[in-house]
Design a protein around this motif. Structure first.
Motif, mmCIF file in Angstrom:
data_model
loop_
_atom_site.group_PDB
_atom_site.id
_atom_site.type_symbol
_atom_site.label_atom_id
_atom_site.label_comp_id
_atom_site.label_asym_id
_atom_site.label_seq_id
_atom_site.Cartn_x
_atom_site.Cartn_y
_atom_site.Cartn_z
ATOM 1 N N UNK A 85 19.392 -3.918 75.582
ATOM 2 C CA UNK A 85 19.975 -3.245 76.739
ATOM 3 C C UNK A 85 20.128 -1.746 76.479
ATOM 4 N N UNK A 86 19.000 -1.069 76.237
ATOM 5 C CA UNK A 86 18.994 0.379 76.131
ATOM 6 C C UNK A 86 18.980 0.942 74.728
ATOM 7 N N UNK A 87 19.122 0.085 73.696
ATOM 8 C CA UNK A 87 19.171 0.589 72.329
ATOM 9 C C UNK A 87 17.821 0.508 71.615
ATOM 10 N N UNK A 88 17.224 -0.688 71.584
ATOM 11 C CA UNK A 88 15.998 -0.887 70.809
ATOM 12 C C UNK A 88 14.888 -1.489 71.666
ATOM 13 N N UNK A 89 13.773 -0.798 71.722
ATOM 14 C CA UNK A 89 12.601 -1.304 72.418
ATOM 15 C C UNK A 89 12.089 -2.576 71.746
ATOM 16 N N UNK A 90 12.179 -2.640 70.427
ATOM 17 C CA UNK A 90 11.722 -3.821 69.699
ATOM 18 C C UNK A 90 12.524 -5.062 70.081
ATOM 19 N N UNK B 124 2.223 -5.670 83.121
ATOM 20 C CA UNK B 124 2.904 -5.032 84.250
ATOM 21 C C UNK B 124 4.323 -4.593 83.878
ATOM 22 N N UNK B 125 5.057 -5.452 83.157
ATOM 23 C CA UNK B 125 6.445 -5.114 82.840
ATOM 24 C C UNK B 125 6.565 -4.049 81.761
ATOM 25 N N UNK C 76 9.523 -0.667 83.113
ATOM 26 C CA UNK C 76 10.233 -0.889 81.855
ATOM 27 C C UNK C 76 11.585 -0.179 81.869
ATOM 28 N N UNK C 77 11.609 1.056 82.347
ATOM 29 C CA UNK C 77 12.870 1.787 82.448
ATOM 30 C C UNK C 77 13.825 1.123 83.424
ATOM 31 N N UNK C 78 13.290 0.703 84.578
ATOM 32 C CA UNK C 78 14.132 0.100 85.614
ATOM 33 C C UNK C 78 14.750 -1.209 85.135
ATOM 34 N N UNK C 79 13.962 -2.016 84.415
ATOM 35 C CA UNK C 79 14.476 -3.294 83.932
ATOM 36 C C UNK C 79 15.564 -3.107 82.884
ATOM 37 N N UNK D 171 17.244 -8.867 86.376
ATOM 38 C CA UNK D 171 17.264 -10.253 86.823
ATOM 39 C C UNK D 171 15.903 -10.710 87.321
ATOM 40 N N UNK D 172 15.246 -9.852 88.094
ATOM 41 C CA UNK D 172 13.903 -10.176 88.579
ATOM 42 C C UNK D 172 12.951 -10.342 87.409
ATOM 43 N N UNK D 173 13.085 -9.473 86.420
ATOM 44 C CA UNK D 173 12.208 -9.557 85.256
ATOM 45 C C UNK D 173 12.370 -10.895 84.533
#
Length: 266
Positions: A63-68, A115-116, A122-125, A133-135
């Motif tokens: 949730x905003x900290x690590x892309x991994x 796509x995601x 990616x930023x929006x999710x 939630x949609x993701x």
């Protein structure tokens, strides 16, 4: 904050997630007539991994900290949870239910991967709860569609093993290409929201200094996860399909041996 404190305190007891898990188990129990067998363990494990993915410290990091960590969530929701859930249902040769064309299944799996990870989505999710939630819902649904031709409950509608090998191996190639692009892309190109995290939990120092996760390393690890572990899942499926193919060949050969059965006669 220490690592131990974070791992113990970052669990979420979100009622929506708990309700979703309970509903899934209830629907499954009703579907199988409350007759739980060996395959039921797969479905229970799928629900447990689903909860872990969205309620454990992995979710807090994603949730905003690590892309991994975000990438780990993505792989679990798309490739692991749906496959285990489908394996949990009793098999049958015929019957109604979902029909998935292999091309549609393959496109669903690859589409969810690519796509995601488009920059805006990616930023929006990561920043908008409703997009997140949609993701989640889409990853589960597209994962089911992807795996249906391989492990769907109606065995008569599954791909023949060798075609299934092509299906999964080509998926591995598509995932590898995406993983390579992410690994070697300029830092922040894929999902720039992770470059400057909002430290709402007070763990940014722990991540950067104690764990050594810089934005560059984080993106490289995320790309490698898409590249190596994801392909490991596909290759595991390939091995299982090849084993099924050779077992079927051996069974067919046995019926043609002297004293064996041919066309149902001895």
């Amino acid at each position: 904050m220490t690592t131990k404190h974070f791992l113990l305190s970052a669990w979420s007891w979100n009622p929506v997630i708990i309700l979703a898990c309970g509903a899934a188990l209830g629907i499954y129990a009703k579907t199988v007539g409350f007759r739980f067998g060996r395959r039921s363990g797969y479905f229970i494990l799928a629900v447990a991994i689903f909860y872990f993915t969205l309620a454990s410290p992995v979710s807090a990091l994603a949730d905003g900290y690590l892309f991994s960590a975000h990438m780990l969530q993505h792989l679990l929701l798309l490739l692991v949870v749906p496959a285990l859930a489908l394996l949990g249902f009793p098999e049958s040769r015929t019957g109604g239910g979902l029909r998935v064309h292999p091309a549609a299944g393959w496109a669903a799996g690859m589409g969810a991967m690519w796509i995601w990870h488009e920059r805006t989505l990616c930023n929006a999710a990561t920043t908008l709860t409703w997009v997140r939630g949609i993701q989640v819902v889409s990853l589960i649904a597209l994962g089911v569609i992807f795996w249906w031709p391989i492990v769907g409950p109606q065995t008569g509608r599954r791909l023949p093993p060798l075609l299934g090998v092509v299906y999964l191996f080509s998926s591995c190639v598509g995932c590898t290409i995406l993983g390579i692009l992410i690994t070697f892309a300029p830092v922040g190109v894929v999902c720039p929201i992770y470059l400057h995290p909002v430290d709402r939990l007070g763990i940014l120092g722990l991540i950067r200094e104690n764990w050594g996760f810089t934005p560059a390393l984080d993106q490289q690890v995320g790309g490698l996860m898409m590249w190596v572990p994801a392909c490991g899942i596909y290759i595991s499926g390939v091995i299982a399909l090849l084993a099924r193919y050779y077992r079927a060949g051996e069974a067919g050969a046995a019926t043609l041996e002297p004293g064996g059965m041919i066309d149902g006669t001895i």
